[in-house]
Design a protein around this motif. Sequence first.
Motif, mmCIF file in Angstrom:
data_model
loop_
_atom_site.group_PDB
_atom_site.id
_atom_site.type_symbol
_atom_site.label_atom_id
_atom_site.label_comp_id
_atom_site.label_asym_id
_atom_site.label_seq_id
_atom_site.Cartn_x
_atom_site.Cartn_y
_atom_site.Cartn_z
ATOM 1 N N VAL A 106 0.838 -1.201 0.000
ATOM 2 C CA VAL A 106 0.000 0.000 0.000
ATOM 3 C C VAL A 106 0.875 1.253 0.000
ATOM 4 O O VAL A 106 0.598 2.226 -0.716
ATOM 5 N N GLN A 107 1.935 1.236 0.775
ATOM 6 C CA GLN A 107 2.839 2.388 0.842
ATOM 7 C C GLN A 107 3.456 2.677 -0.532
ATOM 8 O O GLN A 107 3.558 3.835 -0.953
ATOM 9 N N ILE A 108 3.869 1.622 -1.221
ATOM 10 C CA ILE A 108 4.473 1.793 -2.548
ATOM 11 C C ILE A 108 3.469 2.398 -3.523
ATOM 12 O O ILE A 108 3.792 3.316 -4.294
ATOM 13 N N LYS A 109 2.241 1.892 -3.474
ATOM 14 C CA LYS A 109 1.212 2.414 -4.379
ATOM 15 C C LYS A 109 0.920 3.883 -4.084
ATOM 16 O O LYS A 109 0.779 4.709 -5.005
ATOM 17 N N LEU A 110 0.827 4.243 -2.805
ATOM 18 C CA LEU A 110 0.584 5.637 -2.444
ATOM 19 C C LEU A 110 1.701 6.544 -2.949
ATOM 20 O O LEU A 110 1.448 7.643 -3.460
#
Length: 386
Positions: A281-285
């Motif tokens: 999720v962090q990477i996508k954000l």
Amino acid sequence: MNFRLTDEQRQLQATARDFARAELPAIAAELERDNKPPSHELVLRYAEMGFLGINVPTALGGLGAGNIEALVVLEEFAKISSAVAFPIFESSVGPVRAIEYFAPTALRDRVVPMVCRGEMVIAVSMSEPDAGSALTDLKTKGVVRGDKIVLNGTKRWCSGGGHSDAYLVYCRLSDEPGARSIGAVLVEKGAPGLSFGPNESLMGFRGIPSSDLNFDDCEVPVGNIVVPAGGFRKLMEAFDLERCGNATMALGQASGALDDVKEYVLQRKQFGKPIADFQAVQIKLAEMQMKVDAARLLIWRAAANAEDGLPSVLESSIGKCFSNTIAREVTGDALQLMGAYGYSKEFPMERRLRDSWGWGIAGGAIDIQKTNIASAMLGRRFDQRR
């Protein structure tokens, strides 16, 4: 180079953001549900707050600010919805600016202040059944007869069609071939011989009416010629600013989606913890944030380098192409992160995704922008007919 907004720009941004977030979400949901445009009362309220004609000179009733200020405000409204932002778009970066720059003085001085006061909404009418990307193939024609110009033809995909108070109509004004005969005429609603097709049912853009315009010996005063035959280049120069507005409308879908999904991932828990704690999720954000920031900077570069005039075709096309593309990607990623909550019509995310696809079609499709970019890079035109 200065990448910071001034104190005045930040104040204007904050005013627009506070008003939009407090007053417009419920209205946006209503416009989406009923597929109806903003009310006349709402447009008048925009005018009272100085949100119409932000970059129009004060002598013509505008706020007298620059293109950056107009785009900053437009993004804050577009974060709520395309429909509630559309009057801002039309008054600051739409056909009104072509009228400001190129119309006869009497027409300019009558029409532009009316727009800034919220008394007139003007739409641009360019496309035809056989002329979209190939705009110089348009067939609608105007012929001067005494003190009137008489128009015949059909225009298609007019955003604002049937609802707006007037239309900047691209048409042929002489018998010269190709672009040499093209100019533009302002046709006000109620002109004899003007009629409208039914409101289109589109995938997105609900709350932005779209319809055909039919001209059957439609008569308007000859003084309503904004750009005479041979002025196609002028019209396209004005349209470079509209590209920045289109790009900002797309950006608003992406930045609004990012605002929503950042809040969501901190609240939504799975496997006993907020999903923001998961590295995927962090990477996508991070990817979404990079795309939004890059799009905004490209748009602002085009606007800033125009020195409050009209942007270049190269920079405006780059900004539009990139923003249109990343808006689809960011809204899609945000919807995926929100899962069923993003897919539900109870929340604005799915609307943002649908509208994002529309902005990559309206005002010149994404791939046409790439052709514009290559043409400007190499300093030559490419004839698509050969």
